[in-house]
Design a protein around this motif. Structure first.
Motif, PDB file in Angstrom:
ATOM      1  N   VAL A  21     -21.164  -0.907   0.470  1.00  0.00           N
ATOM      2  CA  VAL A  21     -20.672  -1.948  -0.435  1.00  0.00           C
ATOM      3  C   VAL A  21     -21.640  -2.178  -1.586  1.00  0.00           C
ATOM      4  CG1 VAL A  21     -21.729  -3.896   0.806  1.00  0.00           C
ATOM      5  CG2 VAL A  21     -19.621  -4.255  -0.507  1.00  0.00           C
ATOM      6  N   HIS A  22     -22.924  -1.899  -1.374  1.00  0.00           N
ATOM      7  CA  HIS A  22     -23.906  -2.082  -2.451  1.00  0.00           C
ATOM      8  C   HIS A  22     -23.607  -1.159  -3.625  1.00  0.00           C
ATOM      9  CE1 HIS A  22     -25.944  -4.658   0.260  1.00  0.00           C
ATOM     10  NE2 HIS A  22     -26.406  -3.703   1.040  1.00  0.00           N
ATOM     11  N   ARG A  23     -23.041   0.020  -3.341  1.00  0.00           N
ATOM     12  CA  ARG A  23     -22.648   0.911  -4.436  1.00  0.00           C
ATOM     13  C   ARG A  23     -21.507   0.295  -5.240  1.00  0.00           C
ATOM     14  NH1 ARG A  23     -19.120   4.931  -5.904  1.00  0.00           N
ATOM     15  NH2 ARG A  23     -20.074   6.593  -7.140  1.00  0.00           N
ATOM     16  N   ASP A  24     -20.525  -0.236  -4.545  1.00  0.00           N
ATOM     17  CA  ASP A  24     -19.381  -0.837  -5.228  1.00  0.00           C
ATOM     18  C   ASP A  24     -19.782  -2.047  -6.060  1.00  0.00           C
ATOM     19  OD1 ASP A  24     -17.806   1.065  -3.963  1.00  0.00           O
ATOM     20  OD2 ASP A  24     -17.225  -0.278  -2.342  1.00  0.00           O
ATOM     21  N   GLN A  25     -20.801  -2.770  -5.608  1.00  0.00           N
ATOM     22  CA  GLN A  25     -21.226  -3.986  -6.279  1.00  0.00           C
ATOM     23  C   GLN A  25     -22.376  -3.769  -7.269  1.00  0.00           C
ATOM     24  OE1 GLN A  25     -19.519  -6.792  -6.009  1.00  0.00           O
ATOM     25  NE2 GLN A  25     -18.136  -5.661  -4.663  1.00  0.00           N
ATOM     26  N   GLY A  26     -22.826  -2.527  -7.400  1.00  0.00           N
ATOM     27  CA  GLY A  26     -23.883  -2.239  -8.364  1.00  0.00           C
ATOM     28  C   GLY A  26     -25.248  -2.750  -7.961  1.00  0.00           C
ATOM     29  N   ARG A  27     -25.471  -2.890  -6.669  1.00  0.00           N
ATOM     30  CA  ARG A  27     -26.785  -3.326  -6.182  1.00  0.00           C
ATOM     31  C   ARG A  27     -27.604  -2.074  -5.861  1.00  0.00           C
ATOM     32  NH1 ARG A  27     -23.381  -7.709  -3.578  1.00  0.00           N
ATOM     33  NH2 ARG A  27     -23.094  -6.333  -1.781  1.00  0.00           N
ATOM     34  N   TRP A  28     -28.141  -1.454  -6.884  1.00  0.00           N
ATOM     35  CA  TRP A  28     -28.710  -0.111  -6.769  1.00  0.00           C
ATOM     36  C   TRP A  28     -29.953  -0.071  -5.896  1.00  0.00           C
ATOM     37  CZ3 TRP A  28     -24.581   2.004  -7.879  1.00  0.00           C
ATOM     38  CH2 TRP A  28     -23.793   1.621  -8.973  1.00  0.00           C
ATOM     39  N   ASP A  29     -30.812  -1.081  -5.967  1.00  0.00           N
ATOM     40  CA  ASP A  29     -32.010  -1.091  -5.122  1.00  0.00           C
ATOM     41  C   ASP A  29     -31.634  -1.170  -3.648  1.00  0.00           C
ATOM     42  OD1 ASP A  29     -33.654  -0.880  -7.299  1.00  0.00           O
ATOM     43  OD2 ASP A  29     -34.108  -3.020  -7.421  1.00  0.00           O
TER      44      ASP A  29
END
Length: 199
Positions: A21-29
């Motif tokens: 889900v971090h990819r979908d939300q742009g949470r790259w770190d």
């Protein structure tokens, strides 16, 4: 003697899978934290180091192509010593290019090699097997070139077509359900895991 695995081990690995889900939300770190520093990934539009994949995903996010992933709980097999695991996880890739007015739903399975280092589980290797894909038309019926779609295996033709039209070409054949490539991925993963595996 085999090392027993705990419910916490299984939960930690499940969290790695749903962490997509971090990819979908742009949470790259946070996406980067799912992988070991030497991890690799092979999917339709990217092959290489996981760290480079995160950077490439950030660049993709600046284009008209948007994606969302629906990820299920994984099935997990552990090595006898409890330091390695292989997981298989169903996912649905929902994609849309707003400028093209075209989207797709792709059904795939991630096959991951996961390793516990210093007490922390992270992904070491991620590959994907594609089951089937269909086009979606968020802005009404859009024109599709059937000859281009036919260049790809039917199981991910719609996804590959959308990626290619969006500037992310699919450059080789990837594993599909029941294919020799799928069997080779599974055989290699479980050879890496070791013969004395624990379900």
């Amino acid at each position: 003697m085999p090392t027993s695995t705990t419910l916490q081990d299984r939960q930690d690995i499940a969290d790695l899978m749903t962490g997509w889900v971090h990819r979908d939300q742009g949470r790259w770190d946070r996406l980067r934290e799912l992988f070991h520093p030497d991890a690799r990934i092979e999917i339709t539009w990217f092959e290489g180091a996981a760290s480079d994949f995160v950077d490439a995903s950030a660049r993709m996010a600046t284009t008209d192509l948007r994606t969302k992933h629906l990820v299920t709980s994984p099935t997990v097999t552990f090595s006898a010593d409890g330091t390695r695991a292989v997981s298989e996880t169903n996912a649905v890739i929902v994609a849309e290019n707003s400028s093209l007015g075209l989207g797709c739903n792709g059904h795939n399975r991630f096959i991951d090699r996961i390793e516990r280092r210093a007490g922390v589980w992270r992904i070491l290797d991620r590959t994907s097997v594609y089951d089937f894909a269909t086009f979606t038309f968020p802005a009404g019926i859009a024109e599709i070139d059937p000859e281009v779609v036919a260049r790809y295996p039917r199981e991910y033709g719609a996804l590959a077509y959308l990626l290619d039209r969006s500037g992310f070409p699919v450059l080789r054949t990837f594993a599909t359900k029941g294919s020799e490539l799928e069997h080779a991925i599974e055989k290699s993963a479980f050879a890496w895991l070791g013969e004395q595996a624990l379900d």
